[in-house]
Design a protein around this motif. Sequence first.
Motif, PDB file in Angstrom:
ATOM      1  N   LEU A 122       0.603  -1.235  -0.021  1.00  0.00           N
ATOM      2  CA  LEU A 122       0.144   0.177   0.067  1.00  0.00           C
ATOM      3  C   LEU A 122       0.629   1.080   0.232  1.00  0.00           C
ATOM      4  O   LEU A 122       0.518   2.514  -1.246  1.00  0.00           O
ATOM      5  N   ALA A 123       1.725   1.687   1.113  1.00  0.00           N
ATOM      6  CA  ALA A 123       2.782   2.911   1.017  1.00  0.00           C
ATOM      7  C   ALA A 123       3.744   2.361   0.336  1.00  0.00           C
ATOM      8  O   ALA A 123       5.008   2.900   0.484  1.00  0.00           O
ATOM      9  N   GLY A 124       3.881   1.854  -1.067  1.00  0.00           N
ATOM     10  CA  GLY A 124       5.236   2.102  -1.753  1.00  0.00           C
ATOM     11  C   GLY A 124       6.134   2.476  -2.312  1.00  0.00           C
ATOM     12  O   GLY A 124       6.894   2.633  -2.426  1.00  0.00           O
ATOM     13  N   THR A 125       5.313   4.175  -1.781  1.00  0.00           N
ATOM     14  CA  THR A 125       6.475   5.048  -1.718  1.00  0.00           C
ATOM     15  C   THR A 125       7.018   5.850  -0.658  1.00  0.00           C
ATOM     16  O   THR A 125       7.741   6.942  -0.944  1.00  0.00           O
ATOM     17  N   GLY A 126       6.903   4.850   0.369  1.00  0.00           N
ATOM     18  CA  GLY A 126       7.811   4.518   2.318  1.00  0.00           C
ATOM     19  C   GLY A 126       6.943   5.797   2.646  1.00  0.00           C
ATOM     20  O   GLY A 126       7.121   5.910   3.643  1.00  0.00           O
ATOM     21  N   GLU A 127       5.353   6.200   2.151  1.00  0.00           N
ATOM     22  CA  GLU A 127       4.997   7.053   3.415  1.00  0.00           C
ATOM     23  C   GLU A 127       3.240   6.550   3.529  1.00  0.00           C
ATOM     24  O   GLU A 127       3.126   6.139   1.807  1.00  0.00           O
ATOM     25  N   LEU A 128       2.507   6.257   4.269  1.00  0.00           N
ATOM     26  CA  LEU A 128       1.475   5.890   4.808  1.00  0.00           C
ATOM     27  C   LEU A 128       0.431   6.749   3.266  1.00  0.00           C
ATOM     28  O   LEU A 128       0.333   8.151   3.186  1.00  0.00           O
ATOM     29  N   VAL A 179      -8.881  -5.387   6.218  1.00  0.00           N
ATOM     30  CA  VAL A 179      -9.607  -4.147   6.930  1.00  0.00           C
ATOM     31  C   VAL A 179      -9.084  -2.778   5.916  1.00  0.00           C
ATOM     32  O   VAL A 179     -10.153  -2.763   4.837  1.00  0.00           O
ATOM     33  N   LEU A 180      -7.630  -2.543   5.941  1.00  0.00           N
ATOM     34  CA  LEU A 180      -6.954  -2.110   5.343  1.00  0.00           C
ATOM     35  C   LEU A 180      -7.140  -2.515   3.368  1.00  0.00           C
ATOM     36  O   LEU A 180      -7.218  -1.334   2.534  1.00  0.00           O
ATOM     37  N   MET A 181      -7.316  -3.341   3.006  1.00  0.00           N
ATOM     38  CA  MET A 181      -7.521  -4.130   1.885  1.00  0.00           C
ATOM     39  C   MET A 181      -8.615  -3.780   1.108  1.00  0.00           C
ATOM     40  O   MET A 181      -9.165  -3.671   0.618  1.00  0.00           O
ATOM     41  N   VAL A 182      -9.893  -4.564   2.217  1.00  0.00           N
ATOM     42  CA  VAL A 182     -11.063  -4.184   2.192  1.00  0.00           C
ATOM     43  C   VAL A 182     -10.946  -2.870   2.074  1.00  0.00           C
ATOM     44  O   VAL A 182     -12.487  -2.279   0.727  1.00  0.00           O
ATOM     45  N   LEU A 183     -10.884  -1.821   2.503  1.00  0.00           N
ATOM     46  CA  LEU A 183     -11.079  -0.766   1.790  1.00  0.00           C
ATOM     47  C   LEU A 183     -10.850   0.225   1.696  1.00  0.00           C
ATOM     48  O   LEU A 183     -11.249   1.471   0.743  1.00  0.00           O
ATOM     49  N   THR A 184      -9.982  -0.534   0.933  1.00  0.00           N
ATOM     50  CA  THR A 184      -8.325   0.445  -0.161  1.00  0.00           C
ATOM     51  C   THR A 184      -9.691  -0.106  -1.447  1.00  0.00           C
ATOM     52  O   THR A 184      -9.442   0.996  -2.250  1.00  0.00           O
ATOM     53  N   ALA A 185     -10.178  -0.901  -1.374  1.00  0.00           N
ATOM     54  CA  ALA A 185     -10.834  -1.210  -2.567  1.00  0.00           C
ATOM     55  C   ALA A 185     -11.978  -0.644  -3.015  1.00  0.00           C
ATOM     56  O   ALA A 185     -12.131  -0.359  -3.660  1.00  0.00           O
ATOM     57  N   LEU A 186     -12.797  -0.303  -1.818  1.00  0.00           N
ATOM     58  CA  LEU A 186     -14.595   0.423  -1.670  1.00  0.00           C
ATOM     59  C   LEU A 186     -13.983   2.350  -2.030  1.00  0.00           C
ATOM     60  O   LEU A 186     -14.269   2.526  -2.892  1.00  0.00           O
ATOM     61  N   LEU A 187     -12.563   2.765  -1.561  1.00  0.00           N
ATOM     62  CA  LEU A 187     -12.229   3.478  -1.776  1.00  0.00           C
ATOM     63  C   LEU A 187     -11.902   3.464  -3.235  1.00  0.00           C
ATOM     64  O   LEU A 187     -12.455   5.053  -3.871  1.00  0.00           O
ATOM     65  N   GLU A 188     -11.188   2.969  -4.312  1.00  0.00           N
ATOM     66  CA  GLU A 188     -11.029   2.773  -5.339  1.00  0.00           C
ATOM     67  C   GLU A 188     -12.203   2.611  -6.039  1.00  0.00           C
ATOM     68  O   GLU A 188     -12.813   3.612  -7.782  1.00  0.00           O
ATOM     69  N   ASP A 189     -13.175   2.537  -5.780  1.00  0.00           N
ATOM     70  CA  ASP A 189     -14.592   1.731  -6.721  1.00  0.00           C
ATOM     71  C   ASP A 189     -15.699   2.791  -5.965  1.00  0.00           C
ATOM     72  O   ASP A 189     -16.011   3.635  -7.088  1.00  0.00           O
TER      73      ASP A 189
END
Length: 167
Positions: free
Chosen positions: A86-92, A114-124
Amino acid sequence: MPGAAGEQSVSIRLIVNERRHQLDVGAGETLLSMLRERLSLLGPKEACCEGECGACTVLMDGAPVASCILAAGSTNGRTVLTVEGLAGTGELTALQQAFVNHAAVQCGYCTPGVLMVLTALLEDTPDPSEADVRRALAGTICRCTGYQQIVEAALDAAQLMIRAATS
């Protein structure tokens, strides 16, 4: 693991957290075991081993999947994102920072899923309602937070992301 007596293996190619991998995986090997044991990605947690609790959730081609019940061999040609990616750039990310700001992390066991589920939600759904967030969380079990801080963090992150996109 492949190579066990009598077990067949298959060669797969996939992208995990933006890195290409080619692996030989056994017929009974799950995506979760491959991630944890072969790629040392310990974010996805092993808990129920039945796809019911959400602790092992990762994104495959952008959609949440229970990695504990998904055959590793079925990931050939796919793209997988774990919490470590998720934080590929090193920042949250905005969502991760919102979790910190809202004290949405207690013991932390469920947090990667939970972070993964919500990441998908916020993307969609960039501007979700509280009901949208709660629906997205329906497949995750958190015994510590009571979910309210998680919901507030997700809604706050959505607003932060909207503001950042319009600035």
